[in-house]
Design an enzyme around this catalytic site. Structure first.
Site, PDB file in Angstrom:
ATOM      1  N   LYS A 158     -16.246 -32.567 -41.208  1.00  0.00           N
ATOM      2  CA  LYS A 158     -17.668 -32.735 -40.893  1.00  0.00           C
ATOM      3  C   LYS A 158     -18.420 -32.313 -42.142  1.00  0.00           C
ATOM      4  O   LYS A 158     -18.376 -31.148 -42.542  1.00  0.00           O
ATOM      5  CB  LYS A 158     -18.083 -31.882 -39.696  1.00  0.00           C
ATOM      6  CG  LYS A 158     -19.570 -31.980 -39.372  1.00  0.00           C
ATOM      7  CD  LYS A 158     -19.975 -31.013 -38.266  1.00  0.00           C
ATOM      8  CE  LYS A 158     -21.479 -31.086 -38.014  1.00  0.00           C
ATOM      9  NZ  LYS A 158     -21.913 -30.060 -37.023  1.00  0.00           N
ATOM     10  N   TYR A 195     -15.285 -28.014 -41.408  1.00  0.00           N
ATOM     11  CA  TYR A 195     -16.744 -28.104 -41.488  1.00  0.00           C
ATOM     12  C   TYR A 195     -17.193 -27.591 -42.844  1.00  0.00           C
ATOM     13  O   TYR A 195     -17.046 -26.400 -43.143  1.00  0.00           O
ATOM     14  CB  TYR A 195     -17.366 -27.281 -40.361  1.00  0.00           C
ATOM     15  CG  TYR A 195     -18.850 -27.450 -40.161  1.00  0.00           C
ATOM     16  CD1 TYR A 195     -19.573 -28.469 -40.777  1.00  0.00           C
ATOM     17  CD2 TYR A 195     -19.528 -26.578 -39.322  1.00  0.00           C
ATOM     18  CE1 TYR A 195     -20.935 -28.610 -40.556  1.00  0.00           C
ATOM     19  CE2 TYR A 195     -20.894 -26.714 -39.093  1.00  0.00           C
ATOM     20  CZ  TYR A 195     -21.585 -27.730 -39.720  1.00  0.00           C
ATOM     21  OH  TYR A 195     -22.937 -27.865 -39.504  1.00  0.00           O
TER      22      TYR A 195
END
Length: 300
Positions: free
Chosen positions: A170, A142
Protein backbone atom coordinates in the site's frame (compact mmCIF):
# COMPACT_ATOMS: atom_id res chain seq x y z
CA UNK A 1 -11.18 0.90 -26.58
CA UNK A 2 -9.17 -2.25 -25.86
CA UNK A 3 -10.03 -4.67 -23.08
CA UNK A 4 -7.02 -4.99 -20.78
CA UNK A 5 -6.01 -7.89 -18.56
CA UNK A 6 -6.68 -6.99 -14.93
CA UNK A 7 -3.69 -7.21 -12.58
CA UNK A 8 -3.56 -9.83 -9.82
CA UNK A 9 -5.66 -8.90 -6.79
CA UNK A 10 -4.79 -10.91 -3.72
CA UNK A 11 -6.53 -8.30 -1.56
CA UNK A 12 -9.44 -7.34 -3.78
CA UNK A 13 -9.60 -4.05 -5.64
CA UNK A 14 -11.72 -1.55 -3.68
CA UNK A 15 -10.51 -1.51 -0.10
CA UNK A 16 -11.74 0.78 2.65
CA UNK A 17 -9.51 1.79 5.54
CA UNK A 18 -12.50 1.74 7.86
CA UNK A 19 -13.07 4.11 10.75
CA UNK A 20 -13.76 2.69 14.20
CA UNK A 21 -17.14 3.99 15.40
CA UNK A 22 -17.23 5.12 19.02
CA UNK A 23 -20.15 5.96 21.27
CA UNK A 24 -20.26 9.54 22.64
CA UNK A 25 -18.75 8.08 25.82
CA UNK A 26 -15.73 6.77 23.87
CA UNK A 27 -16.54 3.05 23.78
CA UNK A 28 -16.33 1.05 20.56
CA UNK A 29 -19.76 0.86 18.93
CA UNK A 30 -19.79 -2.70 17.58
CA UNK A 31 -23.28 -2.61 15.97
CA UNK A 32 -22.35 0.61 14.16
CA UNK A 33 -19.13 -0.99 12.90
CA UNK A 34 -21.02 -4.03 11.63
CA UNK A 35 -23.64 -1.92 9.89
CA UNK A 36 -21.03 0.34 8.34
CA UNK A 37 -18.91 -2.53 7.03
CA UNK A 38 -21.95 -4.11 5.38
CA UNK A 39 -22.94 -0.79 3.81
CA UNK A 40 -19.43 -0.31 2.41
CA UNK A 41 -19.53 -3.73 0.77
CA UNK A 42 -23.00 -3.00 -0.57
CA UNK A 43 -21.53 0.17 -2.11
CA UNK A 44 -18.73 -1.66 -3.93
CA UNK A 45 -15.93 -2.50 -1.49
CA UNK A 46 -14.41 -5.99 -1.47
CA UNK A 47 -11.77 -5.40 1.23
CA UNK A 48 -12.31 -3.98 4.70
CA UNK A 49 -9.23 -2.89 6.64
CA UNK A 50 -9.70 -2.61 10.40
CA UNK A 51 -7.24 -1.09 12.88
CA UNK A 52 -5.41 1.05 10.38
CA UNK A 53 -4.57 4.72 10.78
CA UNK A 54 -8.12 5.73 9.88
CA UNK A 55 -9.40 3.19 12.39
CA UNK A 56 -7.52 5.07 15.11
CA UNK A 57 -5.28 2.07 15.72
CA UNK A 58 -2.88 3.92 18.05
CA UNK A 59 -5.71 4.49 20.55
CA UNK A 60 -7.51 1.15 20.30
CA UNK A 61 -6.22 -1.83 22.23
CA UNK A 62 -5.76 -5.45 21.17
CA UNK A 63 -8.88 -6.85 22.86
CA UNK A 64 -10.92 -4.10 21.17
CA UNK A 65 -9.30 -4.81 17.82
CA UNK A 66 -10.09 -8.50 18.21
CA UNK A 67 -13.72 -7.82 19.10
CA UNK A 68 -14.08 -5.62 16.04
CA UNK A 69 -12.53 -8.25 13.79
CA UNK A 70 -14.75 -11.04 15.08
CA UNK A 71 -17.97 -9.04 14.94
CA UNK A 72 -17.35 -7.38 11.58
CA UNK A 73 -16.31 -10.70 10.06
CA UNK A 74 -19.54 -12.24 11.32
CA UNK A 75 -21.56 -9.40 9.78
CA UNK A 76 -19.79 -9.61 6.41
CA UNK A 77 -20.37 -13.37 6.15
CA UNK A 78 -17.62 -13.85 3.58
CA UNK A 79 -18.70 -11.05 1.24
CA UNK A 80 -15.37 -9.20 1.50
CA UNK A 81 -11.83 -9.89 2.65
CA UNK A 82 -11.01 -8.67 6.15
CA UNK A 83 -7.56 -7.21 6.77
CA UNK A 84 -6.05 -5.99 10.03
CA UNK A 85 -3.42 -3.38 10.61
CA UNK A 86 -0.45 -4.59 12.67
CA UNK A 87 1.44 -1.38 13.25
CA UNK A 88 3.50 -0.33 16.26
CA UNK A 89 6.88 1.19 17.06
CA UNK A 90 7.45 -1.77 19.40
CA UNK A 91 8.17 -4.92 17.40
CA UNK A 92 6.97 -7.26 20.14
CA UNK A 93 3.70 -5.31 20.33
CA UNK A 94 3.26 -5.44 16.54
CA UNK A 95 3.79 -9.22 16.68
CA UNK A 96 1.11 -9.52 19.38
CA UNK A 97 -1.29 -7.50 17.23
CA UNK A 98 -0.59 -9.70 14.20
CA UNK A 99 -1.01 -12.95 16.12
CA UNK A 100 -4.10 -11.68 17.91
CA UNK A 101 -5.62 -10.46 14.66
CA UNK A 102 -5.18 -13.84 13.01
CA UNK A 103 -6.76 -15.52 16.02
CA UNK A 104 -9.74 -13.16 15.71
CA UNK A 105 -10.32 -13.97 12.06
CA UNK A 106 -8.23 -11.53 10.01
CA UNK A 107 -7.51 -12.83 6.51
CA UNK A 108 -4.55 -10.55 5.80
CA UNK A 109 -2.21 -8.12 7.56
CA UNK A 110 -1.11 -4.59 6.74
CA UNK A 111 2.33 -3.93 8.25
CA UNK A 112 4.07 -0.56 8.27
CA UNK A 113 7.59 0.44 9.21
CA UNK A 114 7.87 1.29 12.90
CA UNK A 115 7.14 4.94 13.59
CA UNK A 116 8.85 7.56 15.74
CA UNK A 117 12.02 5.66 16.67
CA UNK A 118 13.41 5.82 13.11
CA UNK A 119 15.37 2.55 12.87
CA UNK A 120 17.95 1.68 10.23
CA UNK A 121 16.84 -0.16 7.11
CA UNK A 122 17.99 -3.40 8.74
CA UNK A 123 15.77 -2.54 11.70
CA UNK A 124 12.83 -1.84 9.40
CA UNK A 125 13.38 -5.18 7.66
CA UNK A 126 13.66 -7.17 10.86
CA UNK A 127 10.61 -5.47 12.39
CA UNK A 128 8.38 -6.24 9.43
CA UNK A 129 9.70 -9.78 9.05
CA UNK A 130 9.09 -10.52 12.74
CA UNK A 131 5.40 -9.78 12.21
CA UNK A 132 5.26 -11.61 8.89
CA UNK A 133 6.77 -14.77 10.34
CA UNK A 134 4.55 -14.76 13.44
CA UNK A 135 1.40 -15.57 11.43
CA UNK A 136 0.30 -17.56 8.40
CA UNK A 137 -1.47 -14.62 6.75
CA UNK A 138 -0.79 -12.90 3.44
CA UNK A 139 0.84 -9.53 3.99
CA UNK A 140 0.66 -6.07 2.46
CA UNK A 141 3.50 -3.70 3.30
CA UNK A 142 2.38 -0.15 4.12
CA UNK A 143 4.86 2.49 2.94
CA UNK A 144 3.87 5.83 4.50
CA UNK A 145 7.00 7.74 5.49
CA UNK A 146 5.02 10.90 6.24
CA UNK A 147 3.59 9.16 9.30
CA UNK A 148 6.34 6.71 10.22
CA UNK A 149 9.27 9.08 9.73
CA UNK A 150 11.27 6.41 7.92
CA UNK A 151 11.31 5.39 4.28
CA UNK A 152 11.35 1.80 3.05
CA UNK A 153 14.20 1.84 0.54
CA UNK A 154 14.41 -0.20 -2.67
CA UNK A 155 16.78 -2.85 -1.32
CA UNK A 156 14.67 -3.35 1.81
CA UNK A 157 11.49 -3.76 -0.20
CA UNK A 158 13.23 -6.22 -2.53
CA UNK A 159 14.31 -8.30 0.47
CA UNK A 160 10.79 -8.27 1.90
CA UNK A 161 9.36 -9.27 -1.49
CA UNK A 162 11.35 -12.50 -1.37
CA UNK A 163 9.05 -13.84 1.34
CA UNK A 164 6.25 -15.91 -0.23
CA UNK A 165 3.51 -14.32 1.88
CA UNK A 166 4.56 -10.72 1.25
CA UNK A 167 2.31 -10.06 -1.72
CA UNK A 168 1.60 -6.36 -1.99
CA UNK A 169 2.36 -2.76 -1.06
CA UNK A 170 0.00 0.00 0.00
CA UNK A 171 1.83 3.08 -1.23
CA UNK A 172 1.27 6.44 0.43
CA UNK A 173 4.67 7.94 -0.38
CA UNK A 174 3.32 10.36 -2.99
CA UNK A 175 6.16 9.21 -5.26
CA UNK A 176 4.27 7.43 -8.01
CA UNK A 177 7.25 7.19 -10.37
CA UNK A 178 9.18 5.31 -7.68
CA UNK A 179 6.18 3.06 -7.17
CA UNK A 180 5.92 2.20 -10.85
CA UNK A 181 9.58 1.16 -10.86
CA UNK A 182 9.16 -0.89 -7.69
CA UNK A 183 6.09 -2.63 -9.06
CA UNK A 184 8.12 -3.83 -12.02
CA UNK A 185 11.26 -4.64 -10.01
CA UNK A 186 9.62 -6.67 -7.25
CA UNK A 187 6.52 -8.14 -8.89
CA UNK A 188 4.51 -7.06 -5.85
CA UNK A 189 0.91 -5.98 -6.26
CA UNK A 190 0.46 -2.27 -5.60
CA UNK A 191 -2.49 -0.53 -3.97
CA UNK A 192 -2.96 3.21 -3.92
CA UNK A 193 -2.90 4.59 -0.40
CA UNK A 194 -3.58 8.15 -1.54
CA UNK A 195 -7.09 8.87 -2.85
CA UNK A 196 -5.88 11.81 -4.91
CA UNK A 197 -3.59 9.48 -6.87
CA UNK A 198 -5.96 6.54 -7.37
CA UNK A 199 -6.36 7.11 -11.11
CA UNK A 200 -2.62 7.50 -11.66
CA UNK A 201 -1.87 4.27 -9.84
CA UNK A 202 -4.60 2.28 -11.58
CA UNK A 203 -3.64 3.57 -15.02
CA UNK A 204 -0.13 2.27 -14.44
CA UNK A 205 -1.17 -1.21 -13.39
CA UNK A 206 -1.94 -1.04 -9.67
CA UNK A 207 -4.23 -3.78 -8.39
CA UNK A 208 -6.57 -1.48 -6.49
CA UNK A 209 -7.04 1.18 -3.86
CA UNK A 210 -7.30 1.27 -0.08
CA UNK A 211 -9.37 4.35 0.38
CA UNK A 212 -10.63 6.70 3.06
CA UNK A 213 -12.89 8.65 0.69
CA UNK A 214 -14.67 5.36 -0.10
CA UNK A 215 -16.53 5.72 3.19
CA UNK A 216 -18.71 8.28 1.45
CA UNK A 217 -18.54 6.90 -2.10
CA UNK A 218 -17.08 3.44 -2.69
CA UNK A 219 -19.10 2.89 -5.85
CA UNK A 220 -17.23 5.57 -7.78
CA UNK A 221 -13.90 3.85 -7.14
CA UNK A 222 -15.54 0.59 -8.22
CA UNK A 223 -16.66 2.35 -11.40
CA UNK A 224 -13.14 3.70 -12.01
CA UNK A 225 -11.53 0.28 -11.61
CA UNK A 226 -14.05 -1.34 -13.94
CA UNK A 227 -13.33 1.29 -16.58
CA UNK A 228 -9.57 0.86 -16.26
CA UNK A 229 -9.99 -2.91 -16.57
CA UNK A 230 -12.02 -2.35 -19.74
CA UNK A 231 -9.40 -0.02 -21.19
CA UNK A 232 -11.63 3.05 -20.89
CA UNK A 233 -9.08 5.47 -19.47
CA UNK A 234 -11.10 8.49 -20.55
CA UNK A 235 -14.06 7.24 -18.54
CA UNK A 236 -11.87 6.50 -15.54
CA UNK A 237 -10.29 9.94 -15.79
CA UNK A 238 -13.76 11.49 -15.75
CA UNK A 239 -14.49 9.66 -12.49
CA UNK A 240 -11.27 11.01 -11.01
CA UNK A 241 -12.27 14.53 -12.01
CA UNK A 242 -15.74 14.07 -10.50
CA UNK A 243 -14.26 12.76 -7.25
CA UNK A 244 -11.70 15.54 -6.83
CA UNK A 245 -13.88 17.84 -4.67
CA UNK A 246 -14.80 14.98 -2.33
CA UNK A 247 -11.16 13.87 -2.06
CA UNK A 248 -10.21 17.42 -1.17
CA UNK A 249 -13.00 17.77 1.39
CA UNK A 250 -12.11 14.55 3.23
CA UNK A 251 -8.36 14.32 2.75
CA UNK A 252 -7.25 17.88 1.99
CA UNK A 253 -6.51 18.76 5.60
CA UNK A 254 -4.73 15.52 6.42
CA UNK A 255 -7.45 14.47 8.87
CA UNK A 256 -8.97 11.51 7.05
CA UNK A 257 -10.34 9.73 10.10
CA UNK A 258 -11.94 12.93 11.38
CA UNK A 259 -13.56 13.93 8.11
CA UNK A 260 -14.65 10.42 7.16
CA UNK A 261 -16.57 10.21 10.42
CA UNK A 262 -18.17 13.60 9.79
CA UNK A 263 -19.19 12.47 6.28
CA UNK A 264 -20.73 9.26 7.59
CA UNK A 265 -22.60 11.18 10.29
CA UNK A 266 -23.97 13.60 7.69
CA UNK A 267 -25.08 10.62 5.60
CA UNK A 268 -26.78 9.06 8.63
CA UNK A 269 -24.63 5.93 8.48
CA UNK A 270 -23.08 6.18 11.97
CA UNK A 271 -24.79 7.56 15.08
CA UNK A 272 -21.78 9.48 16.39
CA UNK A 273 -18.59 11.04 14.99
CA UNK A 274 -16.82 10.70 18.34
CA UNK A 275 -13.05 10.26 18.30
CA UNK A 276 -10.41 9.38 20.85
CA UNK A 277 -7.84 11.99 21.77
CA UNK A 278 -5.55 13.22 20.41
CA UNK A 279 -7.99 13.43 17.48
CA UNK A 280 -10.79 15.97 17.85
CA UNK A 281 -13.96 16.75 15.92
CA UNK A 282 -13.87 18.94 12.82
CA UNK A 283 -14.85 22.58 13.12
CA UNK A 284 -18.32 23.78 12.17
CA UNK A 285 -16.84 25.49 9.10
CA UNK A 286 -15.14 22.28 7.98
CA UNK A 287 -18.33 20.29 8.42
CA UNK A 288 -20.32 22.89 6.49
CA UNK A 289 -17.87 22.76 3.60
CA UNK A 290 -17.93 18.95 3.62
CA UNK A 291 -21.71 18.92 3.65
CA UNK A 292 -21.80 21.21 0.62
CA UNK A 293 -19.48 18.89 -1.35
CA UNK A 294 -21.48 15.80 -0.38
CA UNK A 295 -24.70 17.50 -1.43
CA UNK A 296 -23.23 18.68 -4.75
CA UNK A 297 -21.99 15.13 -5.38
CA UNK A 298 -25.44 13.64 -4.74
CA UNK A 299 -24.20 11.80 -1.67
CA UNK A 300 -26.62 13.22 0.91
Amino acid sequence: MTQSTPPPRSFGSVGVAMITPFTPEGEIDVPAAQSLAVSLVDDGADLILLAGTTGEAPTTHLPEKQTLLREVKDALAGRAMLMAGAGSNDTAHAVRIGVGSQAAGAEGLLINAPYYNRPSQEGVYQHIMAVVEATDLPVMIYDIPGRTGVRILDDTLSRLAEHPRVLAVKDATGDVEQGFRRMEATGLEYYSGDDGLNFAWLAHGASGVISVVAHADAHSWREMITEVDEGDLAGARAVAQRMRPLVGAIMGGGQGAVMAKEALLLQGRIPSAALRLPLVRASAEEVEALSAVLAASGLL
